[in-house]
Design an enzyme around this catalytic site. Structure first.
Site, PDB file in Angstrom:
ATOM      1  N   LYS A 206       0.845  -1.207   0.000  1.00  0.00           N
ATOM      2  CA  LYS A 206       0.000   0.000   0.000  1.00  0.00           C
ATOM      3  C   LYS A 206       0.879   1.256   0.000  1.00  0.00           C
ATOM      4  O   LYS A 206       0.684   2.160  -0.787  1.00  0.00           O
ATOM      5  CB  LYS A 206      -0.914  -0.029   1.227  1.00  0.00           C
ATOM      6  CG  LYS A 206      -1.858   1.125   1.334  1.00  0.00           C
ATOM      7  CD  LYS A 206      -2.801   0.930   2.511  1.00  0.00           C
ATOM      8  CE  LYS A 206      -3.599   2.201   2.755  1.00  0.00           C
ATOM      9  NZ  LYS A 206      -4.515   2.078   3.883  1.00  0.00           N
ATOM     10  N   GLU A 212      10.932  -4.517   4.024  1.00  0.00           N
ATOM     11  CA  GLU A 212      11.030  -5.923   3.608  1.00  0.00           C
ATOM     12  C   GLU A 212      10.633  -6.075   2.138  1.00  0.00           C
ATOM     13  O   GLU A 212      11.312  -6.731   1.347  1.00  0.00           O
ATOM     14  CB  GLU A 212      10.096  -6.802   4.462  1.00  0.00           C
ATOM     15  CG  GLU A 212      10.481  -6.898   5.920  1.00  0.00           C
ATOM     16  CD  GLU A 212       9.806  -5.833   6.783  1.00  0.00           C
ATOM     17  OE1 GLU A 212       9.449  -4.752   6.245  1.00  0.00           O
ATOM     18  OE2 GLU A 212       9.654  -6.067   7.994  1.00  0.00           O
ATOM     19  N   GLY A 266      -4.657  -2.242   5.322  1.00  0.00           N
ATOM     20  CA  GLY A 266      -3.809  -3.361   4.895  1.00  0.00           C
ATOM     21  C   GLY A 266      -4.404  -4.726   5.193  1.00  0.00           C
ATOM     22  O   GLY A 266      -4.505  -5.588   4.320  1.00  0.00           O
ATOM     23  N   ARG A 267      -4.850  -4.925   6.428  1.00  0.00           N
ATOM     24  CA  ARG A 267      -5.343  -6.253   6.812  1.00  0.00           C
ATOM     25  C   ARG A 267      -6.749  -6.545   6.295  1.00  0.00           C
ATOM     26  O   ARG A 267      -7.292  -7.626   6.548  1.00  0.00           O
ATOM     27  CB  ARG A 267      -5.257  -6.434   8.326  1.00  0.00           C
ATOM     28  CG  ARG A 267      -5.922  -5.337   9.135  1.00  0.00           C
ATOM     29  CD  ARG A 267      -5.443  -5.339  10.585  1.00  0.00           C
ATOM     30  NE  ARG A 267      -5.926  -4.196  11.347  1.00  0.00           N
ATOM     31  CZ  ARG A 267      -5.351  -2.994  11.355  1.00  0.00           C
ATOM     32  NH1 ARG A 267      -4.283  -2.780  10.615  1.00  0.00           N
ATOM     33  NH2 ARG A 267      -5.829  -2.017  12.093  1.00  0.00           N
ATOM     34  N   GLU A 352      -3.731  -6.810  15.312  1.00  0.00           N
ATOM     35  CA  GLU A 352      -3.319  -5.498  14.814  1.00  0.00           C
ATOM     36  C   GLU A 352      -4.494  -4.518  14.917  1.00  0.00           C
ATOM     37  O   GLU A 352      -4.293  -3.315  15.092  1.00  0.00           O
ATOM     38  CB  GLU A 352      -2.821  -5.598  13.365  1.00  0.00           C
ATOM     39  CG  GLU A 352      -2.046  -4.364  12.909  1.00  0.00           C
ATOM     40  CD  GLU A 352      -1.298  -4.574  11.591  1.00  0.00           C
ATOM     41  OE1 GLU A 352      -0.192  -5.136  11.616  1.00  0.00           O
ATOM     42  OE2 GLU A 352      -1.834  -4.187  10.536  1.00  0.00           O
ATOM     43  N   HIS A 383      -2.201 -32.704  18.776  1.00  0.00           N
ATOM     44  CA  HIS A 383      -1.003 -33.392  19.262  1.00  0.00           C
ATOM     45  C   HIS A 383       0.056 -32.421  19.737  1.00  0.00           C
ATOM     46  O   HIS A 383       1.219 -32.787  19.893  1.00  0.00           O
ATOM     47  CB  HIS A 383      -0.463 -34.327  18.167  1.00  0.00           C
ATOM     48  CG  HIS A 383      -1.449 -35.385  17.796  1.00  0.00           C
ATOM     49  ND1 HIS A 383      -1.513 -36.609  18.425  1.00  0.00           N
ATOM     50  CD2 HIS A 383      -2.473 -35.374  16.902  1.00  0.00           C
ATOM     51  CE1 HIS A 383      -2.510 -37.317  17.920  1.00  0.00           C
ATOM     52  NE2 HIS A 383      -3.106 -36.580  16.984  1.00  0.00           N
ATOM     53  N   LYS A 511       8.614  -0.107  11.460  1.00  0.00           N
ATOM     54  CA  LYS A 511       9.122   0.326  10.158  1.00  0.00           C
ATOM     55  C   LYS A 511      10.283   1.309  10.324  1.00  0.00           C
ATOM     56  O   LYS A 511      11.061   1.499   9.408  1.00  0.00           O
ATOM     57  CB  LYS A 511       7.991   0.953   9.325  1.00  0.00           C
ATOM     58  CG  LYS A 511       6.920  -0.065   8.943  1.00  0.00           C
ATOM     59  CD  LYS A 511       5.889   0.508   7.989  1.00  0.00           C
ATOM     60  CE  LYS A 511       4.936  -0.585   7.497  1.00  0.00           C
ATOM     61  NZ  LYS A 511       3.912  -0.126   6.589  1.00  0.00           N
TER      62      LYS A 511
HETATM   63  O1  F6P Z   1       3.089  -4.008   9.659  1.00  0.00           O
HETATM   64  C1  F6P Z   1       2.457  -2.777   9.557  1.00  0.00           C
HETATM   65  C2  F6P Z   1       1.718  -2.672   8.281  1.00  0.00           C
HETATM   66  O2  F6P Z   1       1.385  -1.332   8.125  1.00  0.00           O
HETATM   67  C3  F6P Z   1       0.465  -3.519   8.129  1.00  0.00           C
HETATM   68  O3  F6P Z   1      -0.673  -2.939   8.640  1.00  0.00           O
HETATM   69  C4  F6P Z   1       0.421  -3.677   6.651  1.00  0.00           C
HETATM   70  O4  F6P Z   1      -0.472  -4.671   6.298  1.00  0.00           O
HETATM   71  C5  F6P Z   1       1.885  -3.982   6.365  1.00  0.00           C
HETATM   72  O5  F6P Z   1       2.570  -3.108   7.225  1.00  0.00           O
HETATM   73  C6  F6P Z   1       2.328  -3.805   4.950  1.00  0.00           C
HETATM   74  O6  F6P Z   1       2.263  -2.483   4.553  1.00  0.00           O
HETATM   75  P1  F6P Z   1       2.389  -2.076   3.035  1.00  0.00           P
HETATM   76  O7  F6P Z   1       1.276  -2.720   2.293  1.00  0.00           O
HETATM   77  O8  F6P Z   1       2.304  -0.592   3.014  1.00  0.00           O
HETATM   78  O9  F6P Z   1       3.726  -2.565   2.537  1.00  0.00           O
END
Ligand code: F6P
Length: 548
Positions: A206, A212, A266-267, A352, A383, A511
């Site tokens: 987003k 990452e 995001g979620r 979250e 288990h 972040k």
């Molecule tokens: O981990 C924090 C967060 O903002 C989540 O809410 C989101 O889903 C994720 O990072 C990824 O963010 P982006 O889609 O901006 O890379």
């Protein structure tokens, strides 16, 4: 927040809890043969049986009062009508618009968002179909055979979970891979053996700034350029983002950008362009079925009375355990290997969203909020952690989820799987008392000290609550309903706790955190600016890097 705990509904629930504390579910079942009928609901083939909870009709009535006093109906209407309910980020919350099949307009700041939502969906689905039929081929003309979704958090968990769940609807010649971790082992393993000429990368972010994702995307780009040259990037990279500027800077052509609005959290984003991997995996028609399932749950959530409203009931039961019975965790146990990623997905959705300690008004909450969500596919979980569920000292409410029909023809497997589901929820509820256990030990030939010594270890207190969710079949529509059920459950709880369920300042911190340390790791000099533990770890890492 003081207002909620002091509310008459909260006080009534606290008093009610004291009166029913001694009640045992097995006695409630024995006293009322219609308990299942009273405490179960169905919607389009999805059954929620919540009879195996420590509740009476009065409990549910009081919980619904609490929801009403918290203004649940008003907040729900605000969400569906596009008002700014994510106050700390100043945004509407409109994942429901992404699957709105009702024809109703949804306005944000006076603009109906539906025409743009529809146009974005059509464009995304057309692209997915073109990948699937080979017309959107790679730079050398080879059809795409492997798609790698690079993203993390909501830009990973939803698509990965849904693709795993809907495997039977996918083609063997079009494989989906997911890379989230900055640990290079993951991307290396994903790329290993792939042909760059038939690989498509989806960079899902987003913000398009997440470290990452950006690191993995850069590695993937280098891998592709090394094999096919820079001019191939346009045919092999697409971006899903709200940040057009950053995607252009990365080298994504406008035709390869699928945007979504800032009111898609995001979620909650798998219904948006973030669902591209899903659409490529299962095709446009199935993707629309997924949306329709979610929409059916949305319509139910909007219209059904609180006492017959599936997400409301799930949310209120969670409140009951967390706030009135001191439960600290919640287990999610899908008796379906294809739902193995559901616990991880729901960890983000629940923790979250509602893992917060301040109210919307910025005051400290004075009650517990989101529980720790964990889980594992049944029967595997049986288990490992089920010992604690049955005989541990903690109360762990659990959701059991399964589909009545399987996608395979090995009927005996499915019967064994479902037998375990039903037997476990029964055993958790009933437990096993002394007389029964004694008789069993005697029948096994034990007497005297041997029997008495073993007896306490073989007792099961029971009275452990579970919700059972039974789908007819794990197909796109049913999965859409199931996911929306949990999304709205989380919404209900956030309203009652008076928190903003749609921001995530706690993870945003992550972040920024590593950036300073990374600079220090890239330098040979020892550090001394942190606490002694962090200094020690960084310096030992540097020593091992130098001499290891
Ligand atoms: O981990 C924090 C967060 O903002 C989540 O809410 C989101 O889903 C994720 O990072 C990824 O963010 P982006 O889609 O901006 O890379």
């Amino acid at each position: 927040m003081a207002s909620l705990r002091n509310s008459s509904a909260w006080q009534a629930l606290a008093a009610h809890q004291r009166t029913i504390a001694g009640m045992r579910m097995r006695d409630l079942f024995a006293a009322d043969v219609s308990r299942f009928d009273k405490f179960s609901l169905t919607l389009d083939g999805l059954l929620l049986d919540y009879s195996k909870n420590r509740i009476s009709g009065e409990t549910m009535r009081l919980l619904c009062d609490l929801a009403r006093q918290a203004g649940l109906e008003k907040w729900r209407d605000r969400m569906f009508s596009g008002q700014t309910i994510n106050t700390t980020e100043g945004r509407a919350v409109l994942h429901v618009a992404l699957r709105n099949r009702s024809g109703r307009a949804i306005e944000v700041d006076g603009e109906d968002v539906m025409p743009k939502v529809e146009a974005a969906l059509r464009r995304m689905l057309a692209f997915a179909e073109a990948v699937r039929d080979g017309s959107r081929a790679g730079a050398t003309g080879k059809p795409i055979t492997d798609v790698i979704n690079i993203g993390i958090g909501g830009s990973h968990l939803g698509p990965a979970m849904v693709c795993r769940a809907l495997k039977p609807f996918q083609r063997a010649d079009l494989r989906l891979h997911f890379v989230a971790n900055v640990d290079a082992n993951q991307i290396s393993e994903a790329l290993n053996g792939l042909d760059p000429a038939s690989t498509l990368f989806i960079v899902a972010s987003k913000t398009f700034t997440t470290e990452e994702t950006m690191t993995n995307a850069a590695t993937a780009k280098s891998w592709l350029i090394e094999a096919l040259g820079g001019q191939a990037v346009g045919r092999h990279f697409v971006a899903l983002s709200s940040n057009a500027e950053a995607t252009a800077a990365f080298g994504i052509e406008p035709a390869n950008l699928f945007e979504f609005r800032d009111w898609v959290g995001g979620r909650f984003s798998l219904w948006s362009a973030i669902g591209l991997a899903i659409a490529i995996a299962i095709g446009a028609e199935r993707f629309e079925e997924l949306l329709s399932g979610a929409h059916a749950m949305d319509e139910h959530f909007r219209a059904a009375p609180l006492a017959e409203n599936l997400p409301v009931i799930l949310g209120l039961l969670g409140i009951w355990y967390v706030n009135f019975l001191a439960a600290e965790s919640h287990a999610v146990i899908p008796y379906d290997q294809r739902l193995e990623l559901l616990p991880a997905y729901l960890q983000q959705v629940e923790m979250e969203s509602n893992g917060k300690g301040v109210t919307r008004d910025g005051e400290a909450v004075d009650c517990a909020t989101a529980p720790i969500v964990f889980g594992e596919a049944g029967t595997i979980g049986q288990h490992s952690f089920f010992q604690l569920l049955h005989q541990g000292t903690r109360l762990v409410p659990a959701d059991f989820i399964a589909a009545a029909e399987s996608h395979h023809s090995l009927a005996d497997h499915h019967a064994i799987l479902l037998a375990n589901f039903f037997a476990q929820t029964e055993a958790l509820m009933k437990g096993r008392g002394e007389a029964e256990t004694r008789a069993e030990l005697k029948a096994a030939g034990l007497t005297g000290e041997a029997l008495e010594g073993l007896l306490p270890h073989k007792l099961f207190a029971g009275n452990r609550p579970t919700n059972s969710i039974l789908l007819r079949r794990l197909d796109p529509r049913a999965l859409g309903m199931l996911i929306a059920l949990y999304e709205h459950k989380v919404f209900v709880q956030g309203v009652i706790w008076e928190i903003d369920s749609f921001d995530q300042w706690g993870v945003e911190l992550g972040k920024q955190l590593a950036k300073t340390v990374l600079r220090e790791l890239q330098d040979d000099r020892p550090v001394d600016g942190h606490d002694s533990s962090t200094n020690g770890l960084i310096n030992e890492y540097k020593r091992l890097q130098l001499f290891g």
